[in-house]
Design a protein around this motif. Structure first.
Motif, short mmCIF file in Angstrom:
data_model
loop_
_atom_site.label_atom_id
_atom_site.label_comp_id
_atom_site.label_asym_id
_atom_site.label_seq_id
_atom_site.Cartn_x
_atom_site.Cartn_y
_atom_site.Cartn_z
N MET A 216 3.90 -40.37 -9.79
CA MET A 216 4.00 -39.13 -9.01
C MET A 216 4.80 -39.39 -7.74
O MET A 216 4.75 -40.48 -7.18
CB MET A 216 2.61 -38.61 -8.66
N GLY A 217 5.49 -38.37 -7.31
CA GLY A 217 6.32 -38.53 -6.14
C GLY A 217 5.57 -38.30 -4.84
O GLY A 217 4.41 -37.87 -4.82
N THR A 218 6.25 -38.58 -3.74
CA THR A 218 5.68 -38.31 -2.42
C THR A 218 5.95 -36.87 -2.01
O THR A 218 5.08 -36.21 -1.44
CB THR A 218 6.31 -39.27 -1.38
N TYR A 219 7.15 -36.39 -2.32
CA TYR A 219 7.54 -35.03 -1.94
C TYR A 219 7.87 -34.14 -3.14
O TYR A 219 7.80 -32.93 -3.03
CB TYR A 219 8.75 -35.07 -1.01
N ILE A 220 8.25 -34.74 -4.24
CA ILE A 220 8.62 -33.92 -5.40
C ILE A 220 7.76 -34.33 -6.59
O ILE A 220 7.49 -35.52 -6.81
CB ILE A 220 10.12 -34.05 -5.73
N ASN A 221 7.29 -33.30 -7.31
CA ASN A 221 6.41 -33.53 -8.46
C ASN A 221 5.22 -34.39 -8.06
O ASN A 221 4.98 -35.48 -8.61
CB ASN A 221 7.20 -34.17 -9.61
N VAL A 222 4.45 -33.90 -7.10
CA VAL A 222 3.31 -34.67 -6.57
C VAL A 222 2.12 -34.62 -7.50
O VAL A 222 1.11 -35.29 -7.26
CB VAL A 222 2.91 -34.16 -5.17
N GLY A 223 2.19 -33.84 -8.57
CA GLY A 223 1.12 -33.84 -9.56
C GLY A 223 -0.01 -32.88 -9.24
O GLY A 223 0.12 -31.97 -8.42
N ASN A 224 -1.14 -33.07 -9.91
CA ASN A 224 -2.27 -32.14 -9.76
C ASN A 224 -3.55 -32.81 -9.32
O ASN A 224 -4.63 -32.21 -9.36
CB ASN A 224 -2.51 -31.40 -11.08
N GLU A 225 -3.48 -34.07 -8.89
CA GLU A 225 -4.71 -34.78 -8.53
C GLU A 225 -5.42 -34.13 -7.35
O GLU A 225 -6.66 -34.08 -7.31
CB GLU A 225 -4.40 -36.25 -8.22
N SER A 226 -4.67 -33.62 -6.38
CA SER A 226 -5.31 -32.98 -5.23
C SER A 226 -6.11 -31.76 -5.66
O SER A 226 -7.24 -31.55 -5.21
CB SER A 226 -4.25 -32.58 -4.20
N PHE A 227 -5.54 -30.95 -6.56
CA PHE A 227 -6.28 -29.78 -7.02
C PHE A 227 -7.42 -30.19 -7.95
O PHE A 227 -8.47 -29.54 -7.99
CB PHE A 227 -5.34 -28.81 -7.73
N ARG A 228 -7.24 -31.27 -8.68
CA ARG A 228 -8.33 -31.76 -9.53
C ARG A 228 -9.54 -32.13 -8.67
O ARG A 228 -10.70 -31.86 -9.04
CB ARG A 228 -7.87 -32.98 -10.34
N ARG A 229 -9.31 -32.75 -7.52
CA ARG A 229 -10.41 -33.07 -6.60
C ARG A 229 -11.08 -31.81 -6.07
O ARG A 229 -12.30 -31.76 -5.91
CB ARG A 229 -9.89 -33.91 -5.43
N ILE A 230 -10.25 -30.80 -5.80
CA ILE A 230 -10.81 -29.53 -5.34
C ILE A 230 -11.70 -28.92 -6.41
O ILE A 230 -12.79 -28.41 -6.13
CB ILE A 230 -9.67 -28.56 -4.96
N ARG A 231 -11.27 -28.98 -7.66
CA ARG A 231 -12.06 -28.42 -8.75
C ARG A 231 -13.36 -29.19 -8.97
O ARG A 231 -14.36 -28.63 -9.44
CB ARG A 231 -11.27 -28.40 -10.07
N ARG A 232 -13.36 -30.47 -8.65
CA ARG A 232 -14.59 -31.25 -8.76
C ARG A 232 -15.58 -30.88 -7.65
O ARG A 232 -16.78 -31.18 -7.76
CB ARG A 232 -14.29 -32.74 -8.69
N SER A 233 -15.09 -30.26 -6.61
CA SER A 233 -15.93 -29.85 -5.48
C SER A 233 -16.43 -28.43 -5.72
O SER A 233 -16.19 -27.84 -6.77
CB SER A 233 -15.12 -29.93 -4.19
N GLU A 234 -17.12 -27.86 -4.74
CA GLU A 234 -17.55 -26.46 -4.84
C GLU A 234 -16.32 -25.58 -4.69
O GLU A 234 -15.71 -25.54 -3.63
CB GLU A 234 -18.55 -26.15 -3.73
N TYR A 235 -15.95 -24.91 -5.77
CA TYR A 235 -14.70 -24.15 -5.76
C TYR A 235 -14.95 -22.68 -6.06
O TYR A 235 -15.63 -22.35 -7.03
CB TYR A 235 -13.72 -24.73 -6.80
N VAL A 236 -14.40 -21.83 -5.24
CA VAL A 236 -14.43 -20.39 -5.47
C VAL A 236 -13.06 -19.98 -5.99
O VAL A 236 -12.03 -20.32 -5.39
CB VAL A 236 -14.78 -19.63 -4.17
N ASP A 237 -13.04 -19.29 -7.09
CA ASP A 237 -11.81 -18.97 -7.80
C ASP A 237 -10.90 -18.05 -6.98
O ASP A 237 -11.19 -16.88 -6.78
CB ASP A 237 -12.16 -18.31 -9.14
N LYS A 238 -9.78 -18.60 -6.52
CA LYS A 238 -8.76 -17.82 -5.83
C LYS A 238 -7.43 -17.88 -6.59
O LYS A 238 -6.36 -17.71 -6.01
CB LYS A 238 -8.58 -18.34 -4.40
#
Length: 523
Positions: free
Chosen positions: A1-23
């Motif tokens: 994964m890149g630093t600025y381009i194509n950073v992937g989905n790991e950050s959102f995956r962590r959010i989904r593992r947390s308490e997430y309200v569907d926005k």
């Protein structure tokens, strides 16, 4: 994964593992703008209202270097017609500007650093495009887009971090504005970008060259448009969280509800709700937002009418505001309206756009605003706020002399908003005097009765074992006449249906002596 381009989905995956309200409905709004003249979105909210979460969600959705289908499978967006069309179809450039402003580099080097590092990474990823060493970022993107036949999605989180932290450094600001203009206003912009999404606290600054970024559609705390329900948590969303975790919904309402965002009348601070649920306790979580000092400084400016408005709002009232003159720059605050508009963008005030009114939304913000007032030189008001806890206790104990002294403290005839010149001012005085009571009581000002008005009625909140309080304020009469007036009236359902103990508090103000007297009767 890149630093600025194509950073992937790991950050959102962590959010989904947390308490997430569907926005995820926000994605549909952005999708509808792609490849149109409206594809440039600037979405600004106050701190802790989910800006970065939304940006990371968009990265996960658009990034073509990953498969994010499972992350969205149970979210609302899957039912939208555009879901499949744009899911993981784009190279995504993601910039968090605070990652540059917090580095130990000179301010003047921030923009060149952004240009250099992003360009180097993009060129490494797309080596077959014939980019030149002296190409700037946009020139490189144009060549890459043309060679590979691709369109980028660009997401900039905290776009205004440079504007907030380097606003006085003209060279840095000019470089930054020119970079954004080069990227998003040039003749090749449509060739390069399918869409651009920026987040920040303030809308785009009104520069002397106003056309710099006027192609952006702005969604803000003042003008959220169709993104309003994605700015915070709705009442139904908070109710569901409360039921899931066994939290007290009424307490969450008292502390964090009250924002009117566009046509959404009841929005909650999302970060505070989540923290309260996690900690099993409602309290103020705003101390860590970093905005308190700025708020205290703005209030201390005390432009004409500002002090009166702040006091009125602390007392539960509202103030008129013109939000159109503010230049979207915290370093350029020139009037009462500018201060109030800044406080709206920071989340310290809510805004009713239909009436052009602002007000304090909830108990959390009320406490922080009170703290800000106490940092000013508003001696009489500060003293009244500090003594309000003692006044409530004296009322509950039936100490008439102490109550009269407490009202004396709250009333300062040299402050216009606290002078006894109309019914609203009477209720305002009592609301300031009993400010501390808001922790345990719901205030009802000037409740209509069968034959007139009660100046203030305090109904205990849920799980508060205290009597309701009905206050009537007279002047140049006597406290007994105020009590008699209370007894003669037919109060509405708020009092009639209350089954607990009731305190009748009659207060009279002697204009010549400039003192109050009080009578308290249990009913």
């Amino acid at each position: 994964m890149g630093t600025y381009i194509n950073v992937g989905n790991e950050s959102f995956r962590r959010i989904r593992r947390s308490e997430y309200v569907d926005k995820s409905g926000l994605i549909a709004i952005v999708n509808n703008t792609l490849y149109t003249e409206q594809c440039f979105s600037c979405v600004t909210r106050c701190r802790r209202f989910g800006k970065s979460m939304a940006a990371k969600m968009l990265c996960a959705y658009y990034d073509h270097s990953v498969d994010s289908r499972s992350l969205f499978a149970d979210l609302d967006i899957v039912s939208h017609p555009s879901f499949e069309e744009h899911l993981n179809k784009y190279p995504v450039i993601y910039l968090d500007i605070t990652n540059f402003t917090t580095r130990d580099i000179p301010r003047m080097d921030i923009v060149p650093t952004i240009q250099r590092e992003v360009k180097e990474e993009v060129c490494r990823l797309y080596p077959d495009a014939e980019t030149a060493p002296d190409d700037d970022l946009m020139a490189a993107l144009v060549k890459i887009s043309g060679h590979y036949g691709i369109h980028f999605i660009m997401i900039i989180d905290e776009w205004d971090a440079i504007c907030r932290e380097a606003s006085e450094e003209k060279e840095t600001m000019d470089k930054y504005v020119n970079l954004l203009r080069r990227l998003f206003k040039g003749s090749n912009t449509a060739q390069v970008f399918a869409g651009v999404y920026m987040t920040g606290i303030l809308p785009i600054k009104k520069y002397k060259t106003e056309s710099a970024l006027n192609n952006f559609i702005e969604y803000s705390m003042v003008e959220p448009m169709d993104m309003a329900r994605h700015f915070g948590f709705t009442k139904d969303e908070v109710r569901a969280l409360a039921e899931k975790h066994g939290a007290d919904f009424d307490e969450l309402v008292k502390w964090y509800d009250g924002y009117q965002i566009g046509d959404e009348p009841s929005m909650f601070n999302p970060n505070s709700v989540i923290q309260a649920i996690r900690s099993h306790r409602c309290r103020s979580f705003w101390a860590s937002t970093g905005a308190f000092d700025a708020v205290a400084n703005y209030i201390h400016m005390n432009y004409e009418g500002l002090k009166d408005d702040i006091i009125k709002m602390l007392a539960g009232g509202r103030g008129k505001v013109n939000t159109t003159k503010f230049q979207n720059d915290m370093s350029i605050v020139c009037s009462r309206d500018d201060v109030l508009t800044v406080l709206i963008h920071l989340g310290y005030l809510s805004y009713n756009w239909r009436k052009n009114e602002c007000y304090i939304p909830n108990l959390e913000v009320e406490g922080e605003m009170s703290n800000a007032v106490e940092a000013t030189d508003w001696t009489n008001v500060v003293k009244a706020l500090e003594n309000s806890e003692k006044l409530l206790q004296a009322t509950l104990e039936g100490d008439c002399e102490a109550v009269a002294r407490g009202i004396d403290i709250a009333h300062d005839e040299n402050t216009s908003i606290l002078s006894y010149n109309n019914e609203n001012s009477l209720a305002c005085v009592l609301s300031i005097a009993y400010f501390h009571a808001r922790n345990d009581y719901i205030f009802h000002r000037e409740l209509a009765t069968g034959k007139g008005f009660a100046d203030l009625v305090l109904i205990p909140r849920k799980n508060v074992d205290s009597p309701a309080i009905v206050l009537e304020l007279k002047y140049n009469r006597d406290a007994d006449s105020a009590i008699d007036q209370i007894k003669r009236r037919q109060y509405p359902a708020k009092v009639v249906q209350y089954v607990g103990d009731l305190l009748l508090v009659g207060i009279n103000y002697d204009k010549e002596k400039k003192t109050h007297e009080c009578q308290i009767v249990k009913s």
